[in-house]
Design a protein around this motif. Structure first.
Motif, PDB file in Angstrom:
ATOM      1  N   GLY A 150       0.842  -1.199   0.000  1.00  0.00           N
ATOM      2  CA  GLY A 150       0.000   0.000   0.000  1.00  0.00           C
ATOM      3  C   GLY A 150       0.871   1.241   0.000  1.00  0.00           C
ATOM      4  O   GLY A 150       1.687   1.432   0.881  1.00  0.00           O
ATOM      5  N   THR A 151       0.725   2.062  -1.045  1.00  0.00           N
ATOM      6  CA  THR A 151       1.505   3.285  -1.150  1.00  0.00           C
ATOM      7  C   THR A 151       0.568   4.477  -0.961  1.00  0.00           C
ATOM      8  O   THR A 151      -0.531   4.476  -1.493  1.00  0.00           O
ATOM      9  CB  THR A 151       2.183   3.364  -2.535  1.00  0.00           C
ATOM     10  OG1 THR A 151       2.945   2.179  -2.723  1.00  0.00           O
ATOM     11  CG2 THR A 151       3.103   4.556  -2.635  1.00  0.00           C
ATOM     12  N   TYR A 152       1.018   5.447  -0.192  1.00  0.00           N
ATOM     13  CA  TYR A 152       0.171   6.596   0.123  1.00  0.00           C
ATOM     14  C   TYR A 152       0.947   7.880  -0.094  1.00  0.00           C
ATOM     15  O   TYR A 152       2.163   7.910   0.001  1.00  0.00           O
ATOM     16  CB  TYR A 152      -0.273   6.547   1.586  1.00  0.00           C
ATOM     17  CG  TYR A 152      -1.070   5.322   1.958  1.00  0.00           C
ATOM     18  CD1 TYR A 152      -2.448   5.380   2.005  1.00  0.00           C
ATOM     19  CD2 TYR A 152      -0.440   4.121   2.241  1.00  0.00           C
ATOM     20  CE1 TYR A 152      -3.192   4.261   2.343  1.00  0.00           C
ATOM     21  CE2 TYR A 152      -1.172   2.999   2.569  1.00  0.00           C
ATOM     22  CZ  TYR A 152      -2.549   3.071   2.622  1.00  0.00           C
ATOM     23  OH  TYR A 152      -3.281   1.965   2.950  1.00  0.00           O
ATOM     24  N   ARG A 153       0.207   8.959  -0.374  1.00  0.00           N
ATOM     25  CA  ARG A 153       0.840  10.275  -0.345  1.00  0.00           C
ATOM     26  C   ARG A 153       0.157  11.102   0.732  1.00  0.00           C
ATOM     27  O   ARG A 153      -0.980  10.818   1.120  1.00  0.00           O
ATOM     28  CB  ARG A 153       0.754  10.956  -1.705  1.00  0.00           C
ATOM     29  CG  ARG A 153      -0.635  11.370  -2.093  1.00  0.00           C
ATOM     30  CD  ARG A 153      -0.598  12.290  -3.311  1.00  0.00           C
ATOM     31  NE  ARG A 153      -1.943  12.534  -3.791  1.00  0.00           N
ATOM     32  CZ  ARG A 153      -2.793  13.382  -3.236  1.00  0.00           C
ATOM     33  NH1 ARG A 153      -2.429  14.058  -2.164  1.00  0.00           N
ATOM     34  NH2 ARG A 153      -4.001  13.546  -3.726  1.00  0.00           N
ATOM     35  N   THR A 154       0.875  12.117   1.205  1.00  0.00           N
ATOM     36  CA  THR A 154       0.319  12.889   2.303  1.00  0.00           C
ATOM     37  C   THR A 154      -0.561  14.010   1.776  1.00  0.00           C
ATOM     38  O   THR A 154      -0.470  14.392   0.612  1.00  0.00           O
ATOM     39  CB  THR A 154       1.445  13.511   3.143  1.00  0.00           C
ATOM     40  OG1 THR A 154       2.196  14.388   2.298  1.00  0.00           O
ATOM     41  CG2 THR A 154       2.368  12.449   3.688  1.00  0.00           C
ATOM     42  N   THR A 155      -1.398  14.530   2.638  1.00  0.00           N
ATOM     43  CA  THR A 155      -2.213  15.693   2.303  1.00  0.00           C
ATOM     44  C   THR A 155      -1.707  16.866   3.154  1.00  0.00           C
ATOM     45  O   THR A 155      -1.063  16.655   4.173  1.00  0.00           O
ATOM     46  CB  THR A 155      -3.682  15.446   2.640  1.00  0.00           C
ATOM     47  OG1 THR A 155      -3.773  15.210   4.047  1.00  0.00           O
ATOM     48  CG2 THR A 155      -4.226  14.240   1.913  1.00  0.00           C
ATOM     49  N   PRO A 156      -1.986  18.109   2.741  1.00  0.00           N
ATOM     50  CA  PRO A 156      -1.583  19.266   3.557  1.00  0.00           C
ATOM     51  C   PRO A 156      -2.179  19.184   4.964  1.00  0.00           C
ATOM     52  O   PRO A 156      -1.564  19.619   5.929  1.00  0.00           O
ATOM     53  CB  PRO A 156      -2.158  20.449   2.798  1.00  0.00           C
ATOM     54  CG  PRO A 156      -2.306  19.975   1.402  1.00  0.00           C
ATOM     55  CD  PRO A 156      -2.601  18.526   1.481  1.00  0.00           C
ATOM     56  N   ARG A 157      -3.353  18.595   5.065  1.00  0.00           N
ATOM     57  CA  ARG A 157      -3.997  18.444   6.362  1.00  0.00           C
ATOM     58  C   ARG A 157      -3.141  17.580   7.291  1.00  0.00           C
ATOM     59  O   ARG A 157      -3.012  17.856   8.477  1.00  0.00           O
ATOM     60  CB  ARG A 157      -5.363  17.791   6.145  1.00  0.00           C
ATOM     61  CG  ARG A 157      -6.176  17.564   7.378  1.00  0.00           C
ATOM     62  CD  ARG A 157      -7.541  17.027   7.006  1.00  0.00           C
ATOM     63  NE  ARG A 157      -8.342  18.043   6.362  1.00  0.00           N
ATOM     64  CZ  ARG A 157      -9.156  18.879   7.017  1.00  0.00           C
ATOM     65  NH1 ARG A 157      -9.255  18.796   8.321  1.00  0.00           N
ATOM     66  NH2 ARG A 157      -9.842  19.773   6.371  1.00  0.00           N
ATOM     67  N   TYR A 158      -2.557  16.521   6.736  1.00  0.00           N
ATOM     68  CA  TYR A 158      -1.729  15.630   7.541  1.00  0.00           C
ATOM     69  C   TYR A 158      -0.528  16.387   8.088  1.00  0.00           C
ATOM     70  O   TYR A 158      -0.140  16.223   9.235  1.00  0.00           O
ATOM     71  CB  TYR A 158      -1.282  14.441   6.696  1.00  0.00           C
ATOM     72  CG  TYR A 158      -0.575  13.352   7.472  1.00  0.00           C
ATOM     73  CD1 TYR A 158      -1.152  12.794   8.602  1.00  0.00           C
ATOM     74  CD2 TYR A 158       0.665  12.876   7.073  1.00  0.00           C
ATOM     75  CE1 TYR A 158      -0.518  11.797   9.312  1.00  0.00           C
ATOM     76  CE2 TYR A 158       1.303  11.869   7.772  1.00  0.00           C
ATOM     77  CZ  TYR A 158       0.711  11.340   8.890  1.00  0.00           C
ATOM     78  OH  TYR A 158       1.339  10.344   9.595  1.00  0.00           O
ATOM     79  N   ARG A 159       0.042  17.235   7.238  1.00  0.00           N
ATOM     80  CA  ARG A 159       1.213  18.008   7.656  1.00  0.00           C
ATOM     81  C   ARG A 159       0.862  18.868   8.870  1.00  0.00           C
ATOM     82  O   ARG A 159       1.593  18.905   9.861  1.00  0.00           O
ATOM     83  CB  ARG A 159       1.686  18.899   6.506  1.00  0.00           C
ATOM     84  CG  ARG A 159       3.014  19.564   6.734  1.00  0.00           C
ATOM     85  CD  ARG A 159       3.307  20.527   5.605  1.00  0.00           C
ATOM     86  NE  ARG A 159       2.311  21.586   5.571  1.00  0.00           N
ATOM     87  CZ  ARG A 159       2.388  22.694   6.311  1.00  0.00           C
ATOM     88  NH1 ARG A 159       3.419  22.888   7.089  1.00  0.00           N
ATOM     89  NH2 ARG A 159       1.447  23.606   6.256  1.00  0.00           N
ATOM     90  N   ALA A 160      -0.276  19.571   8.791  1.00  0.00           N
ATOM     91  CA  ALA A 160      -0.690  20.433   9.902  1.00  0.00           C
ATOM     92  C   ALA A 160      -0.905  19.608  11.166  1.00  0.00           C
ATOM     93  O   ALA A 160      -0.482  19.974  12.262  1.00  0.00           O
ATOM     94  CB  ALA A 160      -1.974  21.158   9.527  1.00  0.00           C
ATOM     95  N   GLN A 161      -1.528  18.453  10.974  1.00  0.00           N
ATOM     96  CA  GLN A 161      -1.858  17.595  12.102  1.00  0.00           C
ATOM     97  C   GLN A 161      -0.584  17.038  12.759  1.00  0.00           C
ATOM     98  O   GLN A 161      -0.465  17.039  13.977  1.00  0.00           O
ATOM     99  CB  GLN A 161      -2.719  16.457  11.543  1.00  0.00           C
ATOM    100  CG  GLN A 161      -3.776  15.971  12.418  1.00  0.00           C
ATOM    101  CD  GLN A 161      -5.146  16.551  12.314  1.00  0.00           C
ATOM    102  OE1 GLN A 161      -5.817  16.348  11.329  1.00  0.00           O
ATOM    103  NE2 GLN A 161      -5.569  17.195  13.351  1.00  0.00           N
ATOM    104  N   VAL A 162       0.358  16.602  11.920  1.00  0.00           N
ATOM    105  CA  VAL A 162       1.607  16.038  12.446  1.00  0.00           C
ATOM    106  C   VAL A 162       2.415  17.104  13.168  1.00  0.00           C
ATOM    107  O   VAL A 162       3.001  16.859  14.216  1.00  0.00           O
ATOM    108  CB  VAL A 162       2.442  15.416  11.301  1.00  0.00           C
ATOM    109  CG1 VAL A 162       3.867  15.139  11.753  1.00  0.00           C
ATOM    110  CG2 VAL A 162       1.794  14.139  10.824  1.00  0.00           C
ATOM    111  N   ARG A 163       2.401  18.305  12.596  1.00  0.00           N
ATOM    112  CA  ARG A 163       3.187  19.375  13.203  1.00  0.00           C
ATOM    113  C   ARG A 163       2.670  19.685  14.604  1.00  0.00           C
ATOM    114  O   ARG A 163       3.439  19.822  15.555  1.00  0.00           O
ATOM    115  CB  ARG A 163       3.131  20.625  12.331  1.00  0.00           C
ATOM    116  CG  ARG A 163       4.403  21.414  12.397  1.00  0.00           C
ATOM    117  CD  ARG A 163       4.489  22.377  11.285  1.00  0.00           C
ATOM    118  NE  ARG A 163       3.292  23.208  11.230  1.00  0.00           N
ATOM    119  CZ  ARG A 163       3.241  24.345  10.551  1.00  0.00           C
ATOM    120  NH1 ARG A 163       4.289  24.749   9.880  1.00  0.00           N
ATOM    121  NH2 ARG A 163       2.149  25.057  10.518  1.00  0.00           N
TER     122      ARG A 163
END
Lengths: 263, 505
Positions: free
Chosen positions: A213-226
């Motif tokens: 399973g290959t995934y790409r991130t979304t800008p939302r994920y970046r905000a959430q991870v930060r």
């Protein structure tokens, strides 16, 4: 516009934030609310106030991702690890929860390997299930190498004091069960669950079936991870186990001789 | 300090290592011997449990031998990139089982092989590994027990999504009979032993030693593979400044030394093979030659990988480091979060990770049900749906006939016009003139037809046995016409004479 109307609109905007797969570009009303939040300070203040009351934190409001909210620990909207681990796997022991959470943290780390990636709004990470598992395993192997000469085996009488990396490294990577399914308690099984879950939450996008399973991130994920990273960092700091660096990423990865010596 | 080694290691402190040593962690050498013993336990355990298998009688098989064969088979089949195919391993081990009990049916051999393999993976346990508990007396006189977790065979994902087997370091160490020794020094020892054995003519021992050397090479390859894989994921996760070049140097040194040693051995044993006096010795020497050749092949494989390693690093560095311009850095997830938390104890890590998890996974919306909605929902009768759905109305399609570009009568006139006498060819200009008199549209049609004739080949007509064929030939005369320009082609009906290969125009 009356105060009540403003409050209703603000609450409606937060309502959009709770549906992470909706984007302002796809919804006229959402877009108007986002535009208002970006230009009208009073409105933004109301949005924040309502969010706080519901145990939410507004991470960002942008035209691209809309409003991104995160839950605090005691929010009714929070997904708790105890529930997640129960939902996905057996037992619900601390060691089980740690492996699940490590898969999540490993995914974020591999998605944003350099400090700069996490700060870069247009950066898109690409991760695979097998890659995330291998990455965490590699970090564990490095720690194992480091303690090679010391006697650091876990006490058999106090399993709670076992270090997290040992728990992860000990688990099977993959495996097949008698009925031909992949072993869900293996680390690849756990990682796969984590990534599927994040994709369901609209934080990752599945791009192919390669490598588990290959995934790409979304800008939302970046905000959430930060946000999550910052909170966790504070937590670690309070325990005195991590350190502040200058953000250049040079002493970061911790594998160079200087860092190893300084540990 | 009560719990040695399980304390969270405090990064800001200067000398934690010293503290650990001062706490008196015990006799490490003893611990290693206990662990070495523990690694062989699963193999002995097989023999102990074979009588308890209910579904078949396994008592005739020597299980620990089969287990060693299994580990052998996996180690040898395990390539630089992939692991060993479980089915092949089962096949190999079943063959061994067949040797042990030739009078038993082949399905049972398969079953035994599978049983051994599953037990070496330890399928029954949650983590698919083994745990040995051992105790040590600390310097303060107290006796404490510790857990040692290890695996012998590991299931790993292959590139094709299937599951493959790899032997762990522990298993390789059980196989060669030395636990946690420095690879390089063991290699030197193995070489010396091999040379001595050959010199003294003890070929069967030499064979074992040669096999040992081969395992070492495989181990090097495995280490290199792991590090290259890590580099592919993140260049900085592997230390390419000092550690990796050292490792590569070591590997090159190893290959070099092995090359010299094995070529010497090869010459030596080839001699022995050719001059051996008994058939048995000849056979043994021949086997040894094979093994050494295989070793050389393995070294070549490793050498190729080592040579490519630097290039692969530079490519990965280009890909990973020199990509987009850097924005202001924030948090380093790896160094500041992942590694520190991995070093925490399970209980502490659980607490810290819970805070990360809550914030990073987004939100869940709890359903809010009003009793009245629930009531309405429950008393609403389900909407009846017809089994077959509505009738599908076939769309009424009009067939639109394509209009011919020329009127029908033109085609008839064209046929008439081109029905030429084979003896009397005509020029295009003459045909055009005649056509325009017959019909206003016919001129264009004649030109199209004649141009098609000029391009056609006559082989098809010859093959079909036609008596004649219409042709257009360009003899270079220009066409004088108010509507068309080009060559004034000669149009002729050429007779095809069966004997002639080519029709005359």
């Amino acid at each position: 516009m009356s105060t009540i109307d403003t409050t209703t609109d603000a609450a409606r905007l937060i309502g959009y934030g709770l549906r992470p797969k909706l984007l302002p570009t796809r919804d006229e009303e959402y877009r108007a609310l986002v535009a208002r939040a970006r230009t009208d300070d009073d409105f933004t203040a109301v949005v924040h106030a309502i969010a706080t009351g519901m145990g939410l934190v507004v991470l960002e409001i942008t035209d691209r991702t809309g409003i991104v909210v995160a839950a605090t620990e005691d929010s009714p909207f929070a997904i708790r690890m105890t529930e997640y681990a129960r939902r996905t796997s057996s037992e619900g022991k601390a060691s089980e929860r740690v492996v699940h959470a490590l898969a999540h943290l490993g995914a974020a780390t591999l998605a944003y390997p350099r400090p700069a990636d996490l700060a870069d709004e247009v950066y898109i990470g690409r991760i695979t299930t097998e890659g995330v598992d291998a990455f965490v395993r590699e970090a564990c192997a490095r720690l194992a190498d480091r303690v090679d000469d010391e006697h650091t085996d876990t006490s058999a009488t106090e399993p709670d004091l076992e270090t997290a990396w040992r728990v992860y490294a000990r688990k099977a990577r993959t495996g097949s069960t008698g009925d031909g399914r992949k072993l869900s308690t293996s680390t690849i099984g756990v990682t796969s669950k984590a990534l599927v879950f994040l994709a369901d939450q609209g934080l990752l996008v599945r791009t192919s079936e390669d490598r588990g399973g290959t995934y790409r991130t979304t800008p939302r994920y970046r905000a959430q991870v930060r946000e999550a990273g910052a909170v966790m960092f504070t937590e670690l700091l309070s325990l005195g186990i991590t350190e502040v660096n200058d953000g250049t990423g040079t002493i970061t990865v911790g594998w160079d001789t200087a860092t190893v010596n300084s540990l | 300090m009560e719990q040695v080694g399980v304390q969270p290691r405090i990064l800001s402190e200067a000398e934690p290592t010293v503290m650990l040593v001062a706490a008196g962690v015990v006799d490490v050498g003893f611990a290693q011997r206990v662990k070495a013993l523990a690694c062989t336990a699963p193999l002995h355990d097989l023999d102990g449990r074979k009588a308890q298998v209910q579904s078949a009688d396994f008592t005739v098989y020597q299980m620990s031998e089969l287990a060693l064969h299994t580990i052998d088979a996996v180690t040898l089949a395990m390539d630089f990139d992939t692991g060993a195919d479980p089915e092949r391993v089962v096949g190999d081990v079943a063959a061994q089982a067949a040797q042990q009990a030739p009078d038993r049916p082949p399905p049972e051999h398969q079953k035994v092989a599978r049983w051994v393999l599953e037990n070496l993976i330890n399928v029954g346990s949650a983590d698919r590994g083994f745990r040995a508990v051992y105790g040590l007396t600390a310097s303060d006189g107290g006796y404490r027990t510790y857990a040692f977790d290890f695996k012998l065979l590991e299931e790993v994902p292959g590139a094709d999504g299937e599951i493959y087997l790899r032997t762990t370091n522990e298993a390789v160490n059980v196989l060669v009979g030395a636990l946690e020794v420095d690879i390089e020094s063991a290699q030197i020892a193995a070489d010396l032993r091999l040379e001595t054995l050959i010199r003294r003519g003890r070929l069967s021992d030499a064979q074992a030693a040669a096999q040992t050397a081969r395992y070492r090479t495989i181990q090097y390859g495995e280490l290199l593979r792991q590090r290259l894989e890590a580099t592919g994921r993140d260049v900085r996760s592997v230390d390419w400044l000092t550690e990796m070049p050292e490792f590569l140097d070591e590997a090159v040194g190893h290959i070099e030394a092995r090359y010299k040693a094995e070529n010497a051995i090869l010459t030596n044993i080839t001699n022995i093979r050719d001059t051996a006096d008994t058939a048995d010795r000849k056979r043994q020497a021949a086997q040894l030659v094979e093994i050494v050749r295989e070793c050389l092949r393995r070294h070549e494989q490793l050498q190729a990988a080592v040579q490519l390693a630097g290039r692969r690093f530079r490519a990965e560095q280009d890909r990973q480091t020199f990509t987009a311009a850097r924005a202001g850095a924030t948090l380093d997830l790896h160094a500041q979060l992942l590694v520190p938390v991995l070093e925490l104890s399970v209980v502490a890590a659980d607490l810290v990770l819970a805070t990360y998890f809550v914030r990073s996974t987004g939100t869940v919306v709890p359903p809010a049900v009003r009793l009245s909605d629930l009531f309405c929902g429950l008393i609403t009768p389900p909407t009846e749906r017809e089994m077959l759905g509505g009738e599908v109305i076939a769309p009424d399609l009009d067939v639109i006939e394509p209009e011919p570009p020329f009127p029908d009568e033109c085609y008839e006139l064209l046929e008439e016009l081109l029905d030429l006498d084979p003896e009397a060819p005509r020029r295009l200009s003459g045909l055009l003139e005649a056509a325009r008199k017959m019909h206003p549209c016919l001129g264009s049609l004649v030109v199209i037809r004649v141009l098609a004739l000029a391009a056609q080949e006559i082989h098809a007509a010859v093959r079909h046995g036609a008596r004649d064929v219409l042709m257009a030939i360009d003899d270079g005369t220009p066409l004088e016409d108010h509507e068309f320009a080009g060559s004034d082609l000669i149009v002729a009906r050429a007779a095809l004479i069966p004997e002639a290969e080519e029709g005359a125009a």
